[in-house]
Structure formats: structure tokens, C-alpha cells
Design a protein around this motif. Structure first.
Motif, PDB file in Angstrom:
ATOM      1  N   HIS A   1      40.940  69.723  50.291  1.00 61.81           N
ATOM      2  CA  HIS A   1      42.274  69.497  49.730  1.00 61.81           C
ATOM      3  C   HIS A   1      42.285  68.534  48.539  1.00 61.81           C
ATOM      4  CE1 HIS A   1      43.231  71.617  53.373  1.00 61.81           C
ATOM      5  NE2 HIS A   1      42.706  70.656  54.088  1.00 61.81           N
ATOM      6  N   ILE A   2      41.267  68.665  47.696  1.00 60.38           N
ATOM      7  CA  ILE A   2      41.221  67.940  46.420  1.00 60.38           C
ATOM      8  C   ILE A   2      41.709  68.891  45.329  1.00 60.38           C
ATOM      9  CG2 ILE A   2      39.701  66.916  44.675  1.00 60.38           C
ATOM     10  CD1 ILE A   2      39.504  65.082  46.938  1.00 60.38           C
ATOM     11  N   PRO A   3      42.630  68.471  44.468  1.00 59.93           N
ATOM     12  CA  PRO A   3      43.126  69.362  43.405  1.00 59.93           C
ATOM     13  C   PRO A   3      42.018  69.763  42.427  1.00 59.93           C
ATOM     14  CG  PRO A   3      44.467  67.371  43.587  1.00 59.93           C
ATOM     15  CD  PRO A   3      43.268  67.153  44.434  1.00 59.93           C
ATOM     16  N   HIS A   4      42.214  70.898  41.778  1.00 62.38           N
ATOM     17  CA  HIS A   4      41.256  71.380  40.784  1.00 62.38           C
ATOM     18  C   HIS A   4      41.538  70.842  39.380  1.00 62.38           C
ATOM     19  CE1 HIS A   4      39.302  73.716  43.677  1.00 62.38           C
ATOM     20  NE2 HIS A   4      39.583  74.949  43.284  1.00 62.38           N
ATOM     21  N   HIS A   5      42.765  70.314  39.165  1.00 59.47           N
ATOM     22  CA  HIS A   5      43.158  69.956  37.803  1.00 59.47           C
ATOM     23  C   HIS A   5      43.705  68.532  37.714  1.00 59.47           C
ATOM     24  CE1 HIS A   5      42.514  74.024  36.392  1.00 59.47           C
ATOM     25  NE2 HIS A   5      43.176  74.472  37.439  1.00 59.47           N
ATOM     26  N   LEU A   6      43.446  67.887  36.584  1.00 52.87           N
ATOM     27  CA  LEU A   6      43.915  66.519  36.353  1.00 52.87           C
ATOM     28  C   LEU A   6      45.434  66.424  36.318  1.00 52.87           C
ATOM     29  CD1 LEU A   6      41.386  65.393  33.572  1.00 52.87           C
ATOM     30  CD2 LEU A   6      41.373  64.721  35.992  1.00 52.87           C
TER      31      LEU A   6
ATOM     32  N   LYS B   1      36.915  64.696  25.064  1.00 61.00           N
ATOM     33  CA  LYS B   1      38.254  65.254  24.863  1.00 61.00           C
ATOM     34  C   LYS B   1      38.328  66.689  25.388  1.00 61.00           C
ATOM     35  CE  LYS B   1      41.744  66.194  21.313  1.00 61.00           C
ATOM     36  NZ  LYS B   1      42.121  66.080  19.891  1.00 61.00           N
ATOM     37  N   GLN B   2      37.315  67.494  25.067  1.00 52.52           N
ATOM     38  CA  GLN B   2      37.308  68.892  25.516  1.00 52.52           C
ATOM     39  C   GLN B   2      37.175  68.997  27.040  1.00 52.52           C
ATOM     40  OE1 GLN B   2      38.229  71.420  23.650  1.00 52.52           O
ATOM     41  NE2 GLN B   2      38.441  69.926  21.975  1.00 52.52           N
ATOM     42  N   LEU B   3      36.390  68.112  27.639  1.00 54.25           N
ATOM     43  CA  LEU B   3      36.254  68.100  29.100  1.00 54.25           C
ATOM     44  C   LEU B   3      37.583  67.746  29.765  1.00 54.25           C
ATOM     45  CD1 LEU B   3      32.706  66.521  29.427  1.00 54.25           C
ATOM     46  CD2 LEU B   3      33.392  68.716  30.398  1.00 54.25           C
ATOM     47  N   TYR B   4      38.273  66.727  29.234  1.00 56.54           N
ATOM     48  CA  TYR B   4      39.580  66.374  29.783  1.00 56.54           C
ATOM     49  C   TYR B   4      40.571  67.527  29.635  1.00 56.54           C
ATOM     50  CZ  TYR B   4      38.575  61.332  30.395  1.00 56.54           C
ATOM     51  OH  TYR B   4      38.099  60.122  30.794  1.00 56.54           O
ATOM     52  N   LEU B   5      40.571  68.151  28.472  1.00 54.11           N
ATOM     53  CA  LEU B   5      41.498  69.278  28.240  1.00 54.11           C
ATOM     54  C   LEU B   5      41.198  70.444  29.178  1.00 54.11           C
ATOM     55  CD1 LEU B   5      41.702  69.194  24.337  1.00 54.11           C
ATOM     56  CD2 LEU B   5      43.572  68.695  25.947  1.00 54.11           C
ATOM     57  N   LYS B   6      39.912  70.698  29.398  1.00 53.32           N
ATOM     58  CA  LYS B   6      39.523  71.781  30.301  1.00 53.32           C
ATOM     59  C   LYS B   6      39.962  71.482  31.734  1.00 53.32           C
ATOM     60  CE  LYS B   6      35.770  74.984  31.145  1.00 53.32           C
ATOM     61  NZ  LYS B   6      34.372  75.376  30.809  1.00 53.32           N
ATOM     62  N   ALA B   7      39.831  70.215  32.122  1.00 53.26           N
ATOM     63  CA  ALA B   7      40.177  69.809  33.483  1.00 53.26           C
ATOM     64  C   ALA B   7      41.683  69.659  33.685  1.00 53.26           C
ATOM     65  CB  ALA B   7      39.477  68.486  33.844  1.00 53.26           C
ATOM     66  N   LEU B   8      42.427  69.496  32.572  1.00 56.16           N
ATOM     67  CA  LEU B   8      43.858  69.217  32.668  1.00 56.16           C
ATOM     68  C   LEU B   8      44.602  70.342  33.380  1.00 56.16           C
ATOM     69  CD1 LEU B   8      45.932  67.038  31.856  1.00 56.16           C
ATOM     70  CD2 LEU B   8      46.362  68.357  29.766  1.00 56.16           C
TER      71      LEU B   8
ATOM     72  N   ILE C   1      45.308  62.041  26.850  1.00 53.77           N
ATOM     73  CA  ILE C   1      43.950  62.527  26.571  1.00 53.77           C
ATOM     74  C   ILE C   1      43.242  61.702  25.497  1.00 53.77           C
ATOM     75  CG2 ILE C   1      42.567  64.496  25.764  1.00 53.77           C
ATOM     76  CD1 ILE C   1      43.700  64.896  28.581  1.00 53.77           C
ATOM     77  N   GLU C   2      43.942  61.357  24.419  1.00 56.95           N
ATOM     78  CA  GLU C   2      43.290  60.614  23.332  1.00 56.95           C
ATOM     79  C   GLU C   2      42.802  59.239  23.815  1.00 56.95           C
ATOM     80  OE1 GLU C   2      42.435  61.899  20.535  1.00 56.95           O
ATOM     81  OE2 GLU C   2      43.636  63.745  20.616  1.00 56.95           O
ATOM     82  N   THR C   3      43.678  58.527  24.528  1.00 61.35           N
ATOM     83  CA  THR C   3      43.296  57.203  25.043  1.00 61.35           C
ATOM     84  C   THR C   3      42.169  57.315  26.059  1.00 61.35           C
ATOM     85  OG1 THR C   3      45.573  56.448  24.732  1.00 61.35           O
ATOM     86  CG2 THR C   3      44.159  55.085  26.126  1.00 61.35           C
ATOM     87  N   LEU C   4      42.276  58.297  26.949  1.00 57.48           N
ATOM     88  CA  LEU C   4      41.211  58.517  27.931  1.00 57.48           C
ATOM     89  C   LEU C   4      39.881  58.788  27.241  1.00 57.48           C
ATOM     90  CD1 LEU C   4      43.091  60.744  30.557  1.00 57.48           C
ATOM     91  CD2 LEU C   4      42.255  58.406  30.931  1.00 57.48           C
ATOM     92  N   SER C   5      39.909  59.576  26.180  1.00 61.17           N
ATOM     93  CA  SER C   5      38.677  59.921  25.455  1.00 61.17           C
ATOM     94  C   SER C   5      38.042  58.682  24.829  1.00 61.17           C
ATOM     95  CB  SER C   5      38.965  60.972  24.383  1.00 61.17           C
ATOM     96  OG  SER C   5      39.502  62.140  24.962  1.00 61.17           O
ATOM     97  N   ASP C   6      38.884  57.802  24.271  1.00 62.46           N
ATOM     98  CA  ASP C   6      38.377  56.545  23.704  1.00 62.46           C
ATOM     99  C   ASP C   6      37.707  55.694  24.784  1.00 62.46           C
ATOM    100  OD1 ASP C   6      39.265  57.123  21.136  1.00 62.46           O
ATOM    101  OD2 ASP C   6      41.175  56.063  21.391  1.00 62.46           O
ATOM    102  N   LEU C   7      38.383  55.562  25.930  1.00 63.74           N
ATOM    103  CA  LEU C   7      37.845  54.748  27.034  1.00 63.74           C
ATOM    104  C   LEU C   7      36.561  55.356  27.591  1.00 63.74           C
ATOM    105  CD1 LEU C   7      41.194  53.898  28.882  1.00 63.74           C
ATOM    106  CD2 LEU C   7      39.684  52.246  27.756  1.00 63.74           C
ATOM    107  N   ALA C   8      36.531  56.680  27.692  1.00 57.33           N
ATOM    108  CA  ALA C   8      35.341  57.355  28.220  1.00 57.33           C
ATOM    109  C   ALA C   8      34.137  57.120  27.317  1.00 57.33           C
ATOM    110  CB  ALA C   8      35.602  58.850  28.387  1.00 57.33           C
ATOM    111  N   LEU C   9      34.366  57.192  26.017  1.00 61.41           N
ATOM    112  CA  LEU C   9      33.274  56.977  25.061  1.00 61.41           C
ATOM    113  C   LEU C   9      32.729  55.548  25.173  1.00 61.41           C
ATOM    114  CD1 LEU C   9      31.629  58.334  22.790  1.00 61.41           C
ATOM    115  CD2 LEU C   9      33.240  57.299  21.166  1.00 61.41           C
TER     116      LEU C   9
END
Length: 382
Positions: A334-339, A375-382, A349-357
Motif C-alpha cells: 500500500h505504497i503509492p506509485h506517484h509523488l 528534474k526528469q526523474l521527479y516529473l516521471k514519478a509525479l 519540482i525546481e526546488t527539489l531538483s536543486d536540493l537533490a543536486l
């Protein structure tokens, strides 16, 4: 491995493992001349019956106990300073961390701060701060109550800055517990969500450690065995827990933490910003991101994925099968598939991408990860 009795092994610290291990704590303290422990835990655990039972057992042996539980679920520097103030005021002689990753991280950071009083982040391992960890530290004992981070066997604490939310790593071999009391009975009453999220955290540790680019054959072997134990146990521990499944998860969690001294990777760098920016549970953040992060890593590392698929006993021994397995496992627990299902929005997404880098984990990923990749990974998971 038997599950109904306590046994001992040493790797790298002394570990008392098995049902009932926690009952040995009062005698251990007394035999080491310790009478005034400070217990560091979180506010939820502090109110649970098993925790009150531990306190009662200690006090029955005329041990003076002080409890510090004023911590955030994603620990920050001010938590550590408050805990150290209590240490100073109450003249303690030892620290016992009881809980999951948050409690054990704060406990370990307090252990550091007791005799190292410069700004806490001077000791940040990422800027070479470990060289300043030169003084003695208090006697430190860990008691895990979740099967996820494996912090009980670690040598580091991850603490965030209160303002910037950036996570820092405090590290030193001195910060390893003298002894771990790993009692699977303490995890029996965990709710399914926590079991699932922390279990996926343990799986992420083992998988990322196995893939991490630094050569370390010992950690590779431990990581694969950790993956094997989780394959057998996580679904049952979540949905129909018994002592065997809980024991396997607790063991696999410690194995993941031992293995990831080799390094972590892209999944953790995707997950850490969710915790610091949106206060997402760390295990949940890893759980949602792991299929996407693993898919990113397949190309060029097919052999590593073949070995993981074999360990998971999948019909198809390839990376795609591993990714499919991860999505299926998340569904079963019961874990969701999407962010988007856990509160992430497009504007994050932009802020998350900065922090991830800026995160410390991805430099050990088997392949480089740039900001556009995140950024693309976050968008794919969103």
C-alpha cells in the motif's frame, strides 16, 4: 537463524539479537557502572506501552532515568542542542537511543556534542569535519524499534539545518554504539504504514549499496543477503506480522546500514529533499522513488541488476524485472506509485531538483546524475 531466543554477534559492534534482548539492558548498565542514563526517543514512542515498560524495568533496578523526546520526525540542529542542555542539567553518565532513524540520529549527535561544543555543523563529514571529533564521548547504547534505517549499527547522524533544511552528516567511528539490543518484539506493534515505509527504506539501502560505485565486495555480499531477507519478509511483516518476518526485517535493516558504508545513490538524493522541504517520511520518500531511480541505473549495469533479480528469484533476470518487482511490492504494501499522491506538486519540482543536486548521496551512484536528470526523474514519478 532462530527467532525465539537471544544470541550475540559482533559486526562491527556487539549486537544482542532476538526476542527478549531488551530485558538485558538494566543488567548491562549496572555491570558497566552506569546508573544515570539519558534515553533519547521520539514523542510517539515515549507514549507507547513497551517504552514505559523499559523505563519501569530500569527504575526497578534503582537506575535514574531521564527521557528526552522533544525531537522532529526529520531531526534538526536545535533538537540536538535541546538534548545536550538536558544532559548538562541532569548530570547523566550514558546515552540510550531508542527508536527509529530520527531518535537514533539525535541520540548520536548528542553523544558527539557532549564533549565537542563548537557549532555542530563544524563536524560535518562532507567538509572534513570528522577530524575535529577528538574527545571522548559518553557510553552509547542503541535500541532499534523500526526495521528501516539501521542507524543502530551506524557511525553517523544526519541532521538538518533548521533554516536551510540542508542535511549534514556527522561522522566518526567514536559514534558507534558500544552495544545494540535488537529485539524484534519491539517492532511487533508497528502500524502497517510504518512497517512498509521503513521496510522499503531498508530495501533501498541494500539495493543502492550493492550498486554504489566504490568497490567493496564484503558490502556487496551483505547487501544481497539483505535483499533476500526482505523479499521473504516485508509483505508478511506489513500485512500479517509474525516474529519470523519481523526478525528478518530487523536483521535486513542492520545489514543495509552496514552495506551502505560503501555508498548510496540517486534514490536517496531524490528522497532527502522531500523530507527536508515537505517533511515527507524518509522511508516513504525512498519507497515511491526507488522504482524510478533503479530504472535510471539499469543501462550499463545490467550484470548488477541480473544478480539482484536472481537474489529476488524473479523469472526474468534483468533490470526491467527488478523495477516491475518494486512497483508490485509497493502495491502489495500500500505504497503509492506517484509523488503526487504524497503531496508533491509541479511547483515543487525546481526546488527539489536543486536540493537533490546538492545532496551527498548521488556522487556514489554508479553513473553520474545531473540536475536535468533529477528534474526528469521527479516529473516521471509525479
Amino acid at each position: 537463524m532462530t527467532f525465539d531466543k537471544v544470541y550475540q554477534y559482533n559486526f562491527p559492534t556487539t549486537i544482542r539479537f532476538g526476542a527478549g534482548a531488551i530485558k538485558e539492558l538494566p543488567a548491562y548498565l549496572k555491570s558497566n557502572g552506569l546508573s544515570k542514563p539519558m534515553i533519547v526517543t521520539d514523542p510517539v514512542i515515549a507514549g507507547l506501552p513497551f517504552f514505559k515498560s523499559i523505563i519501569k524495568d530500569l527504575e526497578a533496578q534503582q537506575l535514574s532515568v531521564e527521557v528526552f523526546s522533544n525531537i522532529h520526525k526529520n531531526p534538526v540542529k536545535s533538537d540536538v542542542y535541546k538534548g545536550t542542555e538536558l544532559w548538562d542539567q541532569s548530570s547523566r553518565d550514558s546515552v540510550i537511543g531508542i527508536g527509529g532513524g530520527a531518535a537514533l540520529d539525535v541520540a548520536r549527535a548528542i553523544v558527539l556534542r557532549v564533549n565537542h561544543r563548537e557549532d555542530l555543523f563544524k563536524y560535518d563529514d562532507l567538509i572534513g569535519g570528522d577530524i575535529y571529533v577528538t574527545n571522548d564521548v559518553p557510553h552509547f547504547i542503541t535500541v532499534p524499534t523500526t526495521a528501516g534505517t539501521g542507524s543502530e549499527v551506524g557511525r553517523s547522524a544526519i541532521i538538518a539545518d533548521d533554516e536551510t533544511h540542508q542535511k549534514k552528516i556527522l561522522f566518526s567511528p567514536k559514534l558507534m554504539a558500544k552495544i545494540v539490543f535488537a529485539d524484534p518484539v519491539l517492532t511487533m506493534d508497528l502500524p502497517p504504514f510504518i512497517t512498509a515505509a521503513t521496510g522499503m527504506d531498508a530495501l533501498t539501502h541494500n539495493m543502492e549499496a550493492f550498486l554504489a560505485k566504490n568497490p567493496h565486495p564484503l558490502c556487496d555480499g551483505i547487501a544481497l543477503e539483505g535483499i533476500y531477507l526482505i523479499k521473504d519478509a516485508l509483505e508478511k511483516a506489513t500485512n500479517h506480522p509474525d516474529l519470523e518476518s519481523r526478525s528478518k526485517m530487523l536483521m535486513a535493516s542492520m545489514m543495509g546500514a552496514i552495506a551502505f558504508q560503501k555508498g548510496l545513490g540517486v534514490v536517496h538524493s531524490l528522497a532527502h529533499p522531500l523530507s527536508s522541504l515537505l517533511d515527507t517520511h524518509h522511508g516513504l520518500a525512498n519507497a515511491v522513488n526507488i522504482p524510478y531511480g533503479m530504472e535510471f541505473n539499469i543501462a550499463g549495469f545490467e550484470d548488477k541488476f541480473r544478480r539482484m533479480a536472481r537474489t529476488l528469484e524473479l523469472k526474468e533476470e534483468n533490470g526491467e524485472a527488478v523495477v516491475e518487482y518494486l512497483f508490485d511490492l509497493n502495491a502489495k504494501i500500500h505504497i503509492p506509485h506517484h509523488l503526487s499522491e504524497i503531496g508533491v506538486k509541479a511547483e515543487h519540482i525546481e526546488t527539489l531538483s536543486d536540493l537533490a543536486l546538492a545532496d551527498f548521496a548521488h556522487p556514489n551512484n554508479p553513473k553520474p546524475v545531473n540536475r536535468e536528470d533529477f528534474k526528469q526523474l521527479y516529473l516521471k514519478a509525479l
